[in-house]
Enzyme design. Structure first.
Site, PDB file in Angstrom:
ATOM      1  N   HIS A   1      24.968  25.336 -51.514  1.00  0.00           N
ATOM      2  CA  HIS A   1      23.989  24.337 -51.083  1.00  0.00           C
ATOM      3  C   HIS A   1      24.601  23.268 -50.178  1.00  0.00           C
ATOM      4  CE1 HIS A   1      20.432  25.585 -53.528  1.00  0.00           C
ATOM      5  NE2 HIS A   1      21.385  26.273 -54.138  1.00  0.00           N
TER       6      HIS A   1
ATOM      7  N   ASP B   1      25.005  24.018 -46.764  1.00  0.00           N
ATOM      8  CA  ASP B   1      24.609  24.235 -45.358  1.00  0.00           C
ATOM      9  C   ASP B   1      23.515  23.284 -44.887  1.00  0.00           C
ATOM     10  OD1 ASP B   1      22.667  25.624 -46.842  1.00  0.00           O
ATOM     11  OD2 ASP B   1      22.664  27.397 -45.550  1.00  0.00           O
TER      12      ASP B   1
ATOM     13  N   SER C   1      16.397  38.638 -47.475  1.00  0.00           N
ATOM     14  CA  SER C   1      15.465  38.017 -46.521  1.00  0.00           C
ATOM     15  C   SER C   1      16.113  37.885 -45.153  1.00  0.00           C
ATOM     16  CB  SER C   1      15.052  36.620 -46.975  1.00  0.00           C
ATOM     17  OG  SER C   1      14.746  36.607 -48.317  1.00  0.00           O
TER      18      SER C   1
ATOM     19  N   ASP D   1      22.820  32.246 -44.348  1.00  0.00           N
ATOM     20  CA  ASP D   1      22.602  33.680 -44.535  1.00  0.00           C
ATOM     21  C   ASP D   1      22.524  34.414 -43.202  1.00  0.00           C
ATOM     22  OD1 ASP D   1      22.387  32.794 -47.101  1.00  0.00           O
ATOM     23  OD2 ASP D   1      20.217  33.011 -47.233  1.00  0.00           O
TER      24      ASP D   1
ATOM     25  N   TYR E   1      14.508  25.508 -54.959  1.00  0.00           N
ATOM     26  CA  TYR E   1      15.376  25.364 -53.787  1.00  0.00           C
ATOM     27  C   TYR E   1      14.954  24.145 -52.967  1.00  0.00           C
ATOM     28  CZ  TYR E   1      17.992  26.591 -49.579  1.00  0.00           C
ATOM     29  OH  TYR E   1      18.857  26.571 -48.516  1.00  0.00           O
TER      30      TYR E   1
HETATM   31  C1  GLA Z   1      20.201  30.387 -49.951  1.00  0.00           C
HETATM   32  C2  GLA Z   1      19.847  29.819 -48.571  1.00  0.00           C
HETATM   33  C3  GLA Z   1      21.113  29.363 -47.835  1.00  0.00           C
HETATM   34  C4  GLA Z   1      21.969  28.436 -48.690  1.00  0.00           C
HETATM   35  C5  GLA Z   1      22.184  29.039 -50.097  1.00  0.00           C
HETATM   36  C6  GLA Z   1      22.859  28.083 -51.045  1.00  0.00           C
HETATM   37  O1  GLA Z   1      20.940  31.554 -49.808  1.00  0.00           O
HETATM   38  O2  GLA Z   1      19.158  30.760 -47.808  1.00  0.00           O
HETATM   39  O3  GLA Z   1      20.761  28.749 -46.613  1.00  0.00           O
HETATM   40  O4  GLA Z   1      21.394  27.160 -48.769  1.00  0.00           O
HETATM   41  O5  GLA Z   1      20.952  29.432 -50.678  1.00  0.00           O
HETATM   42  O6  GLA Z   1      24.138  27.743 -50.619  1.00  0.00           O
END
Ligand code: GLA
Length: 360
Positions: A21, A23, A112, A156, A205
């Protein structure tokens, strides 16, 4: 190639090794693509956009009627990317596409982003247009925000697009620096799915995102990226929940920076300890773990040859990643799967993965 020829593109899933978390808080993250992929194949169609998936069925809309569909949310990843590419002047017309692959869906391995990225590369081949990989990543992210309502960071998509075999990717989400960091061949990654599905849009989230932004405001910084852990201790006046959320993000940034130094020095043992510390912080400070993830992590940490283990990605279900000596990784994975089933009754996949090349 003529306009009628079929084309195909494929994008890998990812593990987040450290930097949980961070990014969307303008921080740094270390991730790697795994050798499980989503493929999008198909060709142009004169009138419609038709998307088929062996797991989910079929969706068809008129090519001029791009919009999010509510009944078949999975199709929104494809439709959203098509729409975002059009916004960038890519001449996306009608097409029919089939989604296949071996990347588990909804398991926390970024199915995704893999679908978005594979769709983008597929459409850019079908309706040729030049975009940089970073622009593609951002278009995919915007698609997810607009069509799925998930305000995810860029991690991601970046990992899926920029990864190289046997190398981790360091991504700085403020400066947008992307750097490869070699992972010693003597190490392997074990992925264990918890069998508990994760649905990002279900809210937790986005809640964490608001909390970390509120924490940045409370500490008077632009983003948690700009805070040091020592500063947190001095501010007992800030509500405990915000201090905990801030501590997780701030220390994750610190762990990522330290981890890169350790990997470059070949010190896997210390790297593994950082993974353990990261999970502990998820559990206590960020509260994005679950009893199943905690169980998988603690079981893995006890196995011979294991150097570290943590939840990977958003949390709230999903999967864990374990760093293990390659020579014993298959054995450890089997043991972990068996122990987890014995204790929970859940039969969830546990597998040793390779760090793969990015989307192509
Ligand atoms: C998901 C989101 C990413 C990132 C992670 C946690 O994968 O898509 O952008 O925030 O959670 O690090």
């Amino acid at each position: 190639m003529t306009a009628r020829d079929p084309v195909s593109a494929c994008a890998p899933g990812r593990v987040e090794l450290l930097g949980n978390h961070t990014d969307y808080n303008e921080g740094v993250v270390l991730g790697a693509a795994i050798n499980r992929f989503t493929r999008v194949s198909g060709k142009r169609h004169p009138r419609v956009i038709r998307i088929g998936s062996t797991s989910f069925g079929q969706v068809q809309i008129n090519r001029t009627a791009l919009r999010p569909v509510s009944e078949t949310r999975w199709a929104n990843y494809v439709l959203g990317v098509a729409d975002e590419l059009r916004e960038l002047k890519v001449p996306v017309g009608g097409f029919s596409a089939e989604i296949t692959g071996d990347l588990p869906i909804g398991a926390g391995l970024s199915s995704s982003a893999a679908l978005e990225v594979a769709t983008a590369l597929f459409l850019l081949k079908l309706f040729p247009f030049d975009l940089s990989r970073l622009e593609i990543a951002k278009a995919c992210q915007r698609a997810e925000h607009r069509y799925l309502g998930v305000k995810s960071g860029l991690l991601d998509q970046v990992i899926s697009l920029f990864s190289r075999a046997q190398q981790a990717v360091l991504f700085d989400s403020r400066t947008e620096e992307i750097r490869a960091v070699s992972v010693p061949c003597s190490l392997a990654l074990i992925i264990s799915e918890s069998g508990v599905r994760r649905e990002l849009a279900n809210g937790e989230y986005n809640v964490r995102q608001s909390e970390t932004q509120a924490a940045a405001r409370a500490f008077g910084v632009r983003a948690l990226r700009d805070l040091k852990s020592a500063q947190i201790d001095r501010r007992a006046d800030i509500p405990a929940l915000l201090r905990h959320r801030a501590r997780h993000v701030v220390e994750e940034n610190e762990r990522v920076r330290r981890a890169v130094e350790l990997l470059e020095a070949g010190d896997a043992r210390e790297f593994g300890k950082l993974m353990n510390a990261s999970h502990e912080s998820s559990r206590r400070n960020f509260e994005n773990s679950t009893p199943e993830l905690d169980l998988l992590v603690s079981m893995a940490q006890r196995l011979p040859g294991v150097l570290g283990s943590r939840l990977t990605g958003a949390g709230f279900g999903g999967a864990t990643v374990t760093l293990c000596e390659r020579s014993v990784a298959e054995k450890a994975a089997k043991q972990l799967a068996a122990d987890y089933t014995t204790q929970t009754g859940i039969k969830a996949p546990v597998f040793v993965c390779e760090i793969a090349d990015g989307a192509r």
